[in-house]
Write a protein that holds these residues in place. Structure first.
Motif, PDB file in Angstrom:
ATOM      1  N   ASP A   1       4.368   5.638  -5.662  1.00  0.00           N
ATOM      2  CA  ASP A   1       4.619   5.474  -7.095  1.00  0.00           C
ATOM      3  C   ASP A   1       3.487   5.998  -7.977  1.00  0.00           C
ATOM      4  O   ASP A   1       3.689   6.263  -9.160  1.00  0.00           O
ATOM      5  CB  ASP A   1       4.910   4.008  -7.422  1.00  0.00           C
ATOM      6  CG  ASP A   1       6.293   3.574  -6.957  1.00  0.00           C
ATOM      7  OD1 ASP A   1       7.125   4.444  -6.628  1.00  0.00           O
ATOM      8  OD2 ASP A   1       6.541   2.357  -6.925  1.00  0.00           O
ATOM      9  N   HIS A   2       2.309   6.170  -7.387  1.00  0.00           N
ATOM     10  CA  HIS A   2       1.191   6.744  -8.141  1.00  0.00           C
ATOM     11  C   HIS A   2       0.999   8.231  -7.832  1.00  0.00           C
ATOM     12  O   HIS A   2       0.002   8.820  -8.222  1.00  0.00           O
ATOM     13  CB  HIS A   2      -0.089   5.944  -7.884  1.00  0.00           C
ATOM     14  CG  HIS A   2      -0.037   4.604  -8.525  1.00  0.00           C
ATOM     15  ND1 HIS A   2       0.310   3.466  -7.822  1.00  0.00           N
ATOM     16  CD2 HIS A   2      -0.227   4.210  -9.804  1.00  0.00           C
ATOM     17  CE1 HIS A   2       0.311   2.441  -8.648  1.00  0.00           C
ATOM     18  NE2 HIS A   2      -0.001   2.859  -9.849  1.00  0.00           N
ATOM     19  N   GLY A   3       1.956   8.833  -7.130  1.00  0.00           N
ATOM     20  CA  GLY A   3       1.967  10.270  -6.940  1.00  0.00           C
ATOM     21  C   GLY A   3       1.177  10.804  -5.763  1.00  0.00           C
ATOM     22  O   GLY A   3       1.042  12.018  -5.613  1.00  0.00           O
ATOM     23  N   ASP A   4       0.656   9.939  -4.899  1.00  0.00           N
ATOM     24  CA  ASP A   4      -0.100  10.389  -3.737  1.00  0.00           C
ATOM     25  C   ASP A   4       0.861  10.576  -2.558  1.00  0.00           C
ATOM     26  O   ASP A   4       0.933   9.752  -1.655  1.00  0.00           O
ATOM     27  CB  ASP A   4      -1.203   9.380  -3.407  1.00  0.00           C
ATOM     28  CG  ASP A   4      -2.096   9.832  -2.258  1.00  0.00           C
ATOM     29  OD1 ASP A   4      -1.825  10.892  -1.639  1.00  0.00           O
ATOM     30  OD2 ASP A   4      -3.074   9.110  -1.967  1.00  0.00           O
ATOM     31  N   VAL A   5       1.591  11.701  -2.577  1.00  0.00           N
ATOM     32  CA  VAL A   5       2.598  11.917  -1.539  1.00  0.00           C
ATOM     33  C   VAL A   5       1.966  12.179  -0.179  1.00  0.00           C
ATOM     34  O   VAL A   5       2.544  11.815   0.846  1.00  0.00           O
ATOM     35  CB  VAL A   5       3.592  13.040  -1.910  1.00  0.00           C
ATOM     36  CG1 VAL A   5       4.422  12.654  -3.113  1.00  0.00           C
ATOM     37  CG2 VAL A   5       2.885  14.355  -2.146  1.00  0.00           C
ATOM     38  N   ASP A   6       0.787  12.765  -0.159  1.00  0.00           N
ATOM     39  CA  ASP A   6       0.126  12.974   1.128  1.00  0.00           C
ATOM     40  C   ASP A   6      -0.330  11.636   1.712  1.00  0.00           C
ATOM     41  O   ASP A   6      -0.193  11.410   2.918  1.00  0.00           O
ATOM     42  CB  ASP A   6      -1.051  13.936   0.983  1.00  0.00           C
ATOM     43  CG  ASP A   6      -0.586  15.351   0.650  1.00  0.00           C
ATOM     44  OD1 ASP A   6       0.414  15.810   1.243  1.00  0.00           O
ATOM     45  OD2 ASP A   6      -1.223  15.986  -0.215  1.00  0.00           O
ATOM     46  N   GLY A   7      -0.838  10.756   0.862  1.00  0.00           N
ATOM     47  CA  GLY A   7      -1.205   9.410   1.313  1.00  0.00           C
ATOM     48  C   GLY A   7       0.014   8.643   1.780  1.00  0.00           C
ATOM     49  O   GLY A   7      -0.027   7.945   2.797  1.00  0.00           O
ATOM     50  N   PHE A   8       1.123   8.770   1.039  1.00  0.00           N
ATOM     51  CA  PHE A   8       2.378   8.132   1.438  1.00  0.00           C
ATOM     52  C   PHE A   8       2.822   8.655   2.802  1.00  0.00           C
ATOM     53  O   PHE A   8       3.150   7.886   3.708  1.00  0.00           O
ATOM     54  CB  PHE A   8       3.461   8.387   0.386  1.00  0.00           C
ATOM     55  CG  PHE A   8       4.826   7.924   0.790  1.00  0.00           C
ATOM     56  CD1 PHE A   8       5.179   6.586   0.689  1.00  0.00           C
ATOM     57  CD2 PHE A   8       5.771   8.815   1.274  1.00  0.00           C
ATOM     58  CE1 PHE A   8       6.447   6.142   1.071  1.00  0.00           C
ATOM     59  CE2 PHE A   8       7.037   8.388   1.649  1.00  0.00           C
ATOM     60  CZ  PHE A   8       7.373   7.047   1.549  1.00  0.00           C
TER      61      PHE A   8
ATOM     62  N   ARG B   1       0.833  -1.209   0.000  1.00  0.00           N
ATOM     63  CA  ARG B   1       0.000   0.000   0.000  1.00  0.00           C
ATOM     64  C   ARG B   1       0.865   1.254   0.000  1.00  0.00           C
ATOM     65  O   ARG B   1       0.638   2.191  -0.778  1.00  0.00           O
ATOM     66  CB  ARG B   1      -0.912  -0.001   1.221  1.00  0.00           C
ATOM     67  CG  ARG B   1      -1.778   1.232   1.319  1.00  0.00           C
ATOM     68  CD  ARG B   1      -2.750   1.129   2.511  1.00  0.00           C
ATOM     69  NE  ARG B   1      -3.311   2.423   2.777  1.00  0.00           N
ATOM     70  CZ  ARG B   1      -2.793   3.323   3.614  1.00  0.00           C
ATOM     71  NH1 ARG B   1      -1.687   3.050   4.270  1.00  0.00           N
ATOM     72  NH2 ARG B   1      -3.361   4.485   3.796  1.00  0.00           N
ATOM     73  N   GLN B   2       1.875   1.292   0.859  1.00  0.00           N
ATOM     74  CA  GLN B   2       2.703   2.489   0.995  1.00  0.00           C
ATOM     75  C   GLN B   2       3.391   2.848  -0.322  1.00  0.00           C
ATOM     76  O   GLN B   2       3.368   3.997  -0.762  1.00  0.00           O
ATOM     77  CB  GLN B   2       3.740   2.289   2.100  1.00  0.00           C
ATOM     78  CG  GLN B   2       4.566   3.537   2.362  1.00  0.00           C
ATOM     79  CD  GLN B   2       5.701   3.310   3.322  1.00  0.00           C
ATOM     80  OE1 GLN B   2       6.540   2.432   3.093  1.00  0.00           O
ATOM     81  NE2 GLN B   2       5.748   4.088   4.394  1.00  0.00           N
ATOM     82  N   ILE B   3       3.993   1.873  -0.956  1.00  0.00           N
ATOM     83  CA  ILE B   3       4.762   2.169  -2.169  1.00  0.00           C
ATOM     84  C   ILE B   3       3.871   2.427  -3.370  1.00  0.00           C
ATOM     85  O   ILE B   3       4.204   3.245  -4.226  1.00  0.00           O
ATOM     86  CB  ILE B   3       5.805   1.059  -2.410  1.00  0.00           C
ATOM     87  CG1 ILE B   3       6.859   1.144  -1.303  1.00  0.00           C
ATOM     88  CG2 ILE B   3       6.452   1.172  -3.772  1.00  0.00           C
ATOM     89  CD1 ILE B   3       7.460   2.532  -1.079  1.00  0.00           C
ATOM     90  N   HIS B   4       2.716   1.793  -3.419  1.00  0.00           N
ATOM     91  CA  HIS B   4       1.769   2.136  -4.492  1.00  0.00           C
ATOM     92  C   HIS B   4       1.317   3.585  -4.362  1.00  0.00           C
ATOM     93  O   HIS B   4       1.174   4.280  -5.373  1.00  0.00           O
ATOM     94  CB  HIS B   4       0.569   1.179  -4.491  1.00  0.00           C
ATOM     95  CG  HIS B   4       0.860  -0.111  -5.173  1.00  0.00           C
ATOM     96  ND1 HIS B   4       0.621  -0.310  -6.519  1.00  0.00           N
ATOM     97  CD2 HIS B   4       1.393  -1.256  -4.715  1.00  0.00           C
ATOM     98  CE1 HIS B   4       0.979  -1.528  -6.853  1.00  0.00           C
ATOM     99  NE2 HIS B   4       1.466  -2.126  -5.773  1.00  0.00           N
ATOM    100  N   LEU B   5       1.094   4.046  -3.145  1.00  0.00           N
ATOM    101  CA  LEU B   5       0.731   5.452  -2.952  1.00  0.00           C
ATOM    102  C   LEU B   5       1.814   6.365  -3.522  1.00  0.00           C
ATOM    103  O   LEU B   5       1.529   7.303  -4.273  1.00  0.00           O
ATOM    104  CB  LEU B   5       0.522   5.749  -1.462  1.00  0.00           C
ATOM    105  CG  LEU B   5      -0.725   5.152  -0.829  1.00  0.00           C
ATOM    106  CD1 LEU B   5      -0.644   5.236   0.701  1.00  0.00           C
ATOM    107  CD2 LEU B   5      -1.981   5.853  -1.341  1.00  0.00           C
TER     108      LEU B   5
END
Length: 152
Positions: free
Chosen positions: A34-41, A28-32
């Protein structure tokens, strides 16, 4: 010295539920990221989480600073015309007596350009300390050590 302390593999069985939860956390963390969701990361870190990346020598404390640093990485990748993907593997998962989970693993980052050329960043070793907060795993600290540091 125990067999595990000597670096040998023991016949003790790992906690399968813990290993599954840790693997799901990283997916979950890396998909966030790698898909550009830095706030989610950044939200996968504790509020006071720390991210230390040896190549730039900076410690990024707190979610806001982590998000800002990751925006910079993504902006540089976009400016270079590449898509970045993180590949994590060879997890060593060590539950601590204090409830933390120390996870050490290898990291590889790939860059793919529009011509389908793939380049790789130097591999490295990452050590995270995970904690459970209200039933959710969060990263309280991450230290990234590129293998190039070992060659100096």
């Amino acid at each position: 010295m125990s067999a595990a302390a000597a670096g040998q593999v023991t016949t003790a069985r790992p906690d399968v539920a813990l290993h599954a939860a840790v693997h799901a956390f990283y997916a979950r963390q890396i998909h966030l990221l790698d898909h550009g969701d830095v706030d989610g990361f950044a939200a996968t870190f504790t509020a006071d989480g720390r991210f230390f990346h040896h190549p730039n020598g900076r410690l990024e404390p707190g979610r806001d600073n982590i998000a800002t640093a990751m925006r910079g990485f993504l902006a540089r990748a976009a400016a270079a015309g590449v898509v970045r993907h993180h590949w994590f593997g060879m997890f060593q998962i060590d539950p601590g007596a204090d409830g933390t989970i120390v996870v050490t693993y290898y990291s590889l980052v790939s860059h793919t350009d529009a011509e389908r050329k793939v380049t790789l960043e130097p591999t490295g070793v990452v050590q995270d300390v995970l904690v459970e907060v209200d039933g959710v795993l969060l990263n309280s600290s991450r230290t990234v050590k590129p293998d190039t540091l070992r060659l100096r």
